[in-house]
Design a protein around this motif. Structure first.
Motif, PDB file in Angstrom:
ATOM      1  N   LEU A   1     -62.374 -24.387  16.738  1.00 32.19           N
ATOM      2  CA  LEU A   1     -63.071 -24.313  18.162  1.00 32.19           C
ATOM      3  C   LEU A   1     -63.982 -23.181  18.358  1.00 32.19           C
ATOM      4  O   LEU A   1     -65.052 -23.362  18.725  1.00 32.19           O
ATOM      5  CB  LEU A   1     -61.792 -24.122  19.156  1.00 32.19           C
ATOM      6  N   ALA A   2     -63.669 -22.085  17.606  1.00 29.57           N
ATOM      7  CA  ALA A   2     -64.905 -20.841  17.519  1.00 29.57           C
ATOM      8  C   ALA A   2     -65.944 -21.521  16.836  1.00 29.57           C
ATOM      9  O   ALA A   2     -67.256 -20.969  17.283  1.00 29.57           O
ATOM     10  CB  ALA A   2     -64.111 -19.758  16.697  1.00 29.57           C
ATOM     11  N   ARG A   3     -65.933 -22.235  15.825  1.00 27.48           N
ATOM     12  CA  ARG A   3     -67.096 -22.585  14.972  1.00 27.48           C
ATOM     13  C   ARG A   3     -67.862 -23.695  15.946  1.00 27.48           C
ATOM     14  O   ARG A   3     -69.205 -23.590  15.987  1.00 27.48           O
ATOM     15  CB  ARG A   3     -66.615 -23.373  13.801  1.00 27.48           C
ATOM     16  N   LEU A   4     -67.161 -24.543  16.770  1.00 25.36           N
ATOM     17  CA  LEU A   4     -67.865 -25.518  17.408  1.00 25.36           C
ATOM     18  C   LEU A   4     -68.512 -24.793  18.620  1.00 25.36           C
ATOM     19  O   LEU A   4     -69.673 -25.170  19.018  1.00 25.36           O
ATOM     20  CB  LEU A   4     -66.773 -26.477  18.075  1.00 25.36           C
TER      21      LEU A   4
ATOM     22  N   GLY B   1     -71.959 -23.608  17.749  1.00 21.93           N
ATOM     23  CA  GLY B   1     -73.049 -24.715  17.564  1.00 21.93           C
ATOM     24  C   GLY B   1     -72.845 -25.583  16.158  1.00 21.93           C
ATOM     25  O   GLY B   1     -73.717 -26.250  16.123  1.00 21.93           O
ATOM     26  N   GLU B   2     -71.837 -25.408  15.616  1.00 25.48           N
ATOM     27  CA  GLU B   2     -71.537 -26.282  14.519  1.00 25.48           C
ATOM     28  C   GLU B   2     -71.163 -27.583  14.918  1.00 25.48           C
ATOM     29  O   GLU B   2     -70.507 -27.884  16.001  1.00 25.48           O
ATOM     30  CB  GLU B   2     -70.297 -25.826  13.644  1.00 25.48           C
ATOM     31  N   ALA B   3     -71.625 -28.613  14.304  1.00 20.52           N
ATOM     32  CA  ALA B   3     -71.541 -30.033  14.706  1.00 20.52           C
ATOM     33  C   ALA B   3     -70.284 -30.773  14.876  1.00 20.52           C
ATOM     34  O   ALA B   3     -69.425 -30.355  13.794  1.00 20.52           O
ATOM     35  CB  ALA B   3     -72.348 -31.101  13.676  1.00 20.52           C
ATOM     36  N   PHE B   4     -69.811 -31.304  15.646  1.00 22.85           N
ATOM     37  CA  PHE B   4     -68.466 -31.727  15.778  1.00 22.85           C
ATOM     38  C   PHE B   4     -68.106 -32.593  14.516  1.00 22.85           C
ATOM     39  O   PHE B   4     -66.786 -32.396  13.951  1.00 22.85           O
ATOM     40  CB  PHE B   4     -68.266 -32.420  17.206  1.00 22.85           C
ATOM     41  N   ALA B   5     -68.941 -33.595  14.432  1.00 23.31           N
ATOM     42  CA  ALA B   5     -68.675 -34.553  13.419  1.00 23.31           C
ATOM     43  C   ALA B   5     -68.636 -34.016  11.824  1.00 23.31           C
ATOM     44  O   ALA B   5     -67.605 -34.367  11.343  1.00 23.31           O
ATOM     45  CB  ALA B   5     -69.934 -35.724  13.482  1.00 23.31           C
ATOM     46  N   LYS B   6     -69.312 -32.869  11.690  1.00 21.73           N
ATOM     47  CA  LYS B   6     -69.187 -32.154  10.478  1.00 21.73           C
ATOM     48  C   LYS B   6     -67.771 -31.828  10.294  1.00 21.73           C
ATOM     49  O   LYS B   6     -67.227 -31.757   9.337  1.00 21.73           O
ATOM     50  CB  LYS B   6     -70.201 -31.082  10.316  1.00 21.73           C
ATOM     51  N   LEU B   7     -67.491 -31.078  11.377  1.00 22.39           N
ATOM     52  CA  LEU B   7     -65.959 -30.153  11.098  1.00 22.39           C
ATOM     53  C   LEU B   7     -64.787 -31.203  11.121  1.00 22.39           C
ATOM     54  O   LEU B   7     -64.004 -30.865  10.685  1.00 22.39           O
ATOM     55  CB  LEU B   7     -65.978 -29.354  12.407  1.00 22.39           C
ATOM     56  N   ALA B   8     -65.049 -32.468  12.118  1.00 19.07           N
ATOM     57  CA  ALA B   8     -64.167 -33.497  12.246  1.00 19.07           C
ATOM     58  C   ALA B   8     -63.930 -33.798  10.488  1.00 19.07           C
ATOM     59  O   ALA B   8     -62.716 -34.114  10.287  1.00 19.07           O
ATOM     60  CB  ALA B   8     -64.379 -34.594  13.043  1.00 19.07           C
ATOM     61  N   THR B   9     -64.839 -34.167   9.938  1.00 19.88           N
ATOM     62  CA  THR B   9     -64.899 -34.755   8.585  1.00 19.88           C
ATOM     63  C   THR B   9     -64.371 -33.697   7.719  1.00 19.88           C
ATOM     64  O   THR B   9     -63.498 -34.045   6.872  1.00 19.88           O
ATOM     65  CB  THR B   9     -66.470 -35.050   8.070  1.00 19.88           C
ATOM     66  N   GLU B  10     -64.489 -32.417   8.040  1.00 23.98           N
ATOM     67  CA  GLU B  10     -63.936 -31.354   6.863  1.00 23.98           C
ATOM     68  C   GLU B  10     -62.449 -30.826   7.303  1.00 23.98           C
ATOM     69  O   GLU B  10     -61.820 -30.995   6.414  1.00 23.98           O
ATOM     70  CB  GLU B  10     -64.817 -30.117   7.106  1.00 23.98           C
ATOM     71  N   ALA B  11     -62.242 -30.852   8.572  1.00 22.54           N
ATOM     72  CA  ALA B  11     -60.891 -30.264   8.881  1.00 22.54           C
ATOM     73  C   ALA B  11     -59.898 -31.264   9.680  1.00 22.54           C
ATOM     74  O   ALA B  11     -58.736 -30.783   9.384  1.00 22.54           O
ATOM     75  CB  ALA B  11     -61.008 -29.268   9.832  1.00 22.54           C
ATOM     76  N   SER B  12     -60.264 -32.315  10.101  1.00 21.13           N
ATOM     77  CA  SER B  12     -59.470 -33.125  10.851  1.00 21.13           C
ATOM     78  C   SER B  12     -58.100 -33.981  10.126  1.00 21.13           C
ATOM     79  O   SER B  12     -58.417 -34.480   8.982  1.00 21.13           O
ATOM     80  CB  SER B  12     -60.043 -33.972  11.858  1.00 21.13           C
ATOM     81  N   LEU B  13     -57.161 -33.855  10.415  1.00 19.71           N
ATOM     82  CA  LEU B  13     -56.096 -34.764   9.990  1.00 19.71           C
ATOM     83  C   LEU B  13     -56.126 -36.114  10.450  1.00 19.71           C
ATOM     84  O   LEU B  13     -55.126 -37.162   9.796  1.00 19.71           O
ATOM     85  CB  LEU B  13     -54.702 -34.233  10.343  1.00 19.71           C
TER      86      LEU B  13
END
Length: 273
Positions: free
Chosen positions: A163-166, A169-181
């Motif tokens: 959430l802090a990275r979001l 300004g980091e892209a939601f789609a990028k972080l979802a691909t990297e970190a989501s279960l």
């Protein structure tokens, strides 16, 4: 002497031929496979059905049924039988932990057998699908739809870090691909269009109060983990066609049918806790 030598030589040849034939016969007997087996390992038959099932599974995943594929699978199955026999020889299957794990595997297998058998004997009819489709469409016709993006993590600390990275300004789609279960990670966290009734209240209660493009202020805990949600956009409910909705409705009815079946069995079982 010459005659004796000749006689000895003929006799030796006869013995040699007899021994050779015996070895061939013994080798043939050793290589004889029981009916229904493609191999034996230390006298234990490895079933042809096991090979056939593994070939089918590989073909279903896009492999081509070929002699090369079958040979690879045969070698793997033989190796597994060798390893299994060695494990048993060492008594590794006799430990308390191994017995508990085996009991779990057996139980899971029996449960799947039972549920698959029940569903085969009680298939979901086309009429049932249509009735459920009509019911759902009537309930949702005046509702708002929400296009949601989702990231699920296993701990609250991980969710807060994402959430802090979001927020930076980091892209939601990028972080979802990297970190989501969640399986939606393959689509950058995009869940698609949903109505509140389709998702857990813990998430829907937050979702309906977000404005377009907004993130939930804090991670939301559910049985799946810690959820970060973003509302992409909203629209009035747009009904899918019956064909578009049929597979999802079938899954819903299958889950309900299984739940009701388990409930009936439990009601008739003598459970002491």
């Amino acid at each position: 002497m010459l005659t004796l030598s000749l006689k000895f030589s003929v006799a030796s040849r006869a013995v040699f031929v007899a021994l050779s034939l015996s070895l061939v016969c013994a080798s043939s007997l050793a290589q004889t496979k029981p009916t229904g087996a493609f191999a034996t390992v230390n006298g234990v038959a490895v079933p042809q059905s096991l090979l056939d099932n593994n070939v089918k599974a590989n073909v279903a995943q896009g492999q081509r049924d070929s002699p090369e594929l079958r040979q690879v699978i045969q070698d793997e199955l033989v190796n597994r039988e060798i390893l299994a026999q060695e494990s048993a020889r060492l008594g590794l299957d006799k430990t308390t932990e191994a017995q508990a794990q085996w009991a779990t595997v057996r139980q899971t297998f029996l449960v799947e057998l039972l549920l698959n058998d029940y569903m085969a004997r009680n298939p979901i009819s086309e009429a049932s699908l249509k009735t459920e489709y009509d019911r759902q469409m009537a309930l949702m016709k005046d509702q708002q739809q929400y296009r949601l993006s989702l990231i699920v993590t296993s701990t609250e600390d991980q969710a807060k870090a994402v959430l802090a990275r979001l927020r930076k300004g980091e892209a939601f789609a990028k972080l979802a691909t990297e970190a989501s279960l969640d399986p939606s990670k393959k689509d950058g966290g995009n869940v698609g269009w949903v109505v509140p009734a389709q998702i857990l209240p813990a998430i829907s209660n937050v979702m309906v109060n977000l404005v377009k493009g907004a993130l939930a202020a804090a991670p939301i805990q559910t049985p799946a983990g810690w959820n970060l949600i973003k509302l992409e956009e909203t629209r009035p409910f747009k009904a899918p066609t019956f064909d578009e909705a049929k597979n999802d409705i079938r899954q819903t009815l299958v889950q309900k049918q299984r739940f009701d079946y388990v409930k009936r069995l439990r009601e008739n079982a003598k459970v002491v806790q």
